[in-house]
Design an enzyme around this catalytic site. Sequence first.
Site, short mmCIF file in Angstrom:
data_model
loop_
_atom_site.label_atom_id
_atom_site.label_comp_id
_atom_site.label_asym_id
_atom_site.label_seq_id
_atom_site.Cartn_x
_atom_site.Cartn_y
_atom_site.Cartn_z
N TYR A 13 0.84 -1.21 0.00
CA TYR A 13 0.00 0.00 0.00
C TYR A 13 0.87 1.26 0.00
CZ TYR A 13 -3.80 -3.13 1.17
OH TYR A 13 -4.72 -4.13 1.14
N ALA A 14 1.88 1.27 0.87
CA ALA A 14 2.71 2.46 1.03
C ALA A 14 3.55 2.71 -0.23
CB ALA A 14 3.60 2.31 2.26
N ASN A 37 10.21 -4.93 -5.81
CA ASN A 37 9.28 -5.75 -5.04
C ASN A 37 9.61 -7.22 -5.29
OD1 ASN A 37 6.87 -5.69 -3.32
ND2 ASN A 37 5.89 -6.82 -4.97
N GLU A 171 -11.29 -10.99 11.91
CA GLU A 171 -11.71 -11.05 10.50
C GLU A 171 -11.51 -12.46 9.94
OE1 GLU A 171 -9.88 -7.73 8.33
OE2 GLU A 171 -11.77 -6.68 8.69
N ASP A 302 3.94 -0.06 7.49
CA ASP A 302 4.19 -0.88 8.69
C ASP A 302 5.65 -0.89 9.11
OD1 ASP A 302 1.54 -1.48 8.62
OD2 ASP A 302 1.78 -3.64 8.32
N LYS A 380 -17.39 -1.84 4.49
CA LYS A 380 -16.10 -2.55 4.38
C LYS A 380 -15.73 -2.74 2.90
CE LYS A 380 -12.69 -5.14 5.95
NZ LYS A 380 -11.63 -4.62 6.79
P1 FAD Z 1 2.41 -4.26 2.71
O1 FAD Z 1 1.12 -3.86 2.12
O2 FAD Z 1 2.44 -5.55 3.44
O3 FAD Z 1 3.48 -4.30 1.54
C1 FAD Z 1 4.82 -4.67 1.70
C2 FAD Z 1 5.36 -5.06 0.34
O4 FAD Z 1 6.77 -5.29 0.45
C3 FAD Z 1 4.77 -6.37 -0.20
O5 FAD Z 1 4.45 -6.21 -1.56
C4 FAD Z 1 5.89 -7.38 -0.01
O6 FAD Z 1 5.87 -8.43 -0.96
C5 FAD Z 1 7.11 -6.51 -0.21
N1 FAD Z 1 8.31 -7.04 0.45
C6 FAD Z 1 8.42 -7.43 1.74
N2 FAD Z 1 9.69 -7.82 2.00
C7 FAD Z 1 10.38 -7.66 0.85
C8 FAD Z 1 11.74 -7.87 0.49
N3 FAD Z 1 12.65 -8.28 1.37
N4 FAD Z 1 12.10 -7.60 -0.78
C9 FAD Z 1 11.19 -7.15 -1.70
N5 FAD Z 1 9.91 -6.93 -1.40
C10 FAD Z 1 9.51 -7.18 -0.15
N6 FAD Z 1 -5.34 -2.51 7.76
C11 FAD Z 1 -6.39 -1.70 7.59
O7 FAD Z 1 -6.21 -0.47 7.52
N7 FAD Z 1 -7.67 -2.19 7.51
C12 FAD Z 1 -7.94 -3.53 7.53
O8 FAD Z 1 -9.08 -3.95 7.45
C13 FAD Z 1 -6.83 -4.43 7.68
N8 FAD Z 1 -7.04 -5.75 7.65
C14 FAD Z 1 -5.96 -6.61 7.66
C15 FAD Z 1 -6.20 -7.97 7.51
C16 FAD Z 1 -5.12 -8.86 7.50
C17 FAD Z 1 -5.38 -10.33 7.31
C18 FAD Z 1 -3.79 -8.37 7.65
C19 FAD Z 1 -2.62 -9.32 7.63
C20 FAD Z 1 -3.56 -7.00 7.81
C21 FAD Z 1 -4.64 -6.10 7.81
N9 FAD Z 1 -4.44 -4.72 7.92
C22 FAD Z 1 -5.51 -3.87 7.79
C23 FAD Z 1 -3.09 -4.15 8.06
C24 FAD Z 1 -2.56 -3.70 6.70
O9 FAD Z 1 -2.67 -4.76 5.79
C25 FAD Z 1 -1.12 -3.23 6.79
O10 FAD Z 1 -1.04 -2.20 7.75
C26 FAD Z 1 -0.65 -2.72 5.42
O11 FAD Z 1 -0.58 -3.79 4.51
C27 FAD Z 1 0.71 -2.03 5.51
O12 FAD Z 1 1.08 -1.60 4.24
P2 FAD Z 1 2.61 -1.61 3.80
O13 FAD Z 1 2.67 -0.97 2.46
O14 FAD Z 1 3.45 -1.07 4.89
O15 FAD Z 1 2.98 -3.16 3.70
#
Ligand code: FAD
Length: 406
Positions: A13-14, A37, A171, A302, A380
């Site tokens: 997402y970020a 990625n 969930e 995150d 939702k």
């Molecule tokens: P992510 O979306 O997890 O993206 C990280 C990316 O980095 C991924 O594409 C991954 O493949 C990539 N990556 C990781 N490590 C490496 C590496 N070493 N090399 C290359 N690429 C890599 N939040 C809400 O706001 N509402 C909700 O309803 C909600 N429900 C959830 C339900 C579940 C089951 C889960 C697990 C989480 C939920 N969350 C929810 C939390 C939310 O999903 C996270 O806060 C969000 O995904 C964080 O976004 P991000 O971009 O930091 O990480």
Amino acid sequence: MRKPRIVVLGAGYAGLMTVTRLQKQISTSEAEIVLVNRDDYHYETTWLHEASAGTLHHDRVRYQVRDVIDNNKVKFVQDTVEDIKREEKKVLLGSGEELEYDYLVVGLGAIPETFGIPGLHEHAFMIKNINSSRQIREHIEYAFASYNMDEVKDDSKLTIVVGGAGFTGIELLGELANRVPELCREYDIDYKKTRLICVEAAPMVLPGFDEELVKYAVAQLEKKGVEFRIGTAVKEATETGVIVGKGEDEVEEIKSATVIWAAGVRGNPVIEKAGFENMRGRVKVRPDLRSIEHDEVFIIGDSSLMINEEVNRPYPPTAQIAMQQGELTAKNVAALLKGNNDLASFTPDLKGTVCSLGEDDAIGLVFGKKLYGTSASFMKKMVDNRALFMVGGPGLVFKKGKFKFM
Ligand code: FAD
């Protein structure tokens, strides 16, 4: 002279939000944008509980990164980030390639936190990505499919334990509560033999959430057969199930072929490996989302940690915040590139929280209003569709969106 290079790590997402906004704000003559990625696809982390339970096919949860970025402006590298050499301003990739950067955006997400509980890594399943979700779904299906094939029936195959009654755990339970009766019909199993147990160490379900909504959620899930063990800690995961207990004396083993740990996250291990100062793998960032140690490094989603001054606690790791941070980071990186060092500060615009209880039910607090049942469930799906819209516009919503509202 080499153009400045912006490297974005992670297409979650970020990261994706940063890139899709940045590609509109800077021209190819101003800078080179590289997105790294592990997979060639983005997955909706917030939908992984559905793929894990088997209520939504995993292909519905993902889409190709190249379909939503401007490939003329962004170079996409499918590779694993192994390390960040901060002093040399280089990212080390799994292929052995080293990627130099002038500006770095770290959006590598989180991994499950096991709090040192023995046996979880070896014997419990965890929702991490598409493949771990697919593994959980297939494991459950196999346990149900093989139950009637055994001469001596092993009822632990029909017992699923979920560790954690936070948003992810609840969930997931909502989806499993809908899926288990389907599996029973599919494999000629007496539903009364199945068990769905939630074990939570805290004294309540969804700690910190509105009590009335929590009460509704618990009642709805209990109606669908979920057993709650609240104020009960998972002490160990074993080959045959989990050991749980309220204190030292009341220790019990729950025999289960499927234990799913869904009780908290810590930042991506790359953060610790790279030596950033961190708290459980999350980096405390400045108001403009840059690392305290490096002017050219932004850490978002995150992987980052921001304190909510009102309650003096970190904001929870959510997709909502990750996307908003991505938007601001694009703006701030573009400003730096144009020589403007007066960066904007991040203030989350929290619209609310909705927690699904299966496809047809949910609870939510949105703009201060309490929502239950189908109206919360509708909300939702709107939230899920909005996340698609923000990254890929109406085309992506049309392709991947959720339109079954009743
Ligand atoms: P992510 O979306 O997890 O993206 C990280 C990316 O980095 C991924 O594409 C991954 O493949 C990539 N990556 C990781 N490590 C490496 C590496 N070493 N090399 C290359 N690429 C890599 N939040 C809400 O706001 N509402 C909700 O309803 C909600 N429900 C959830 C339900 C579940 C089951 C889960 C697990 C989480 C939920 N969350 C929810 C939390 C939310 O999903 C996270 O806060 C969000 O995904 C964080 O976004 P991000 O971009 O930091 O990480």
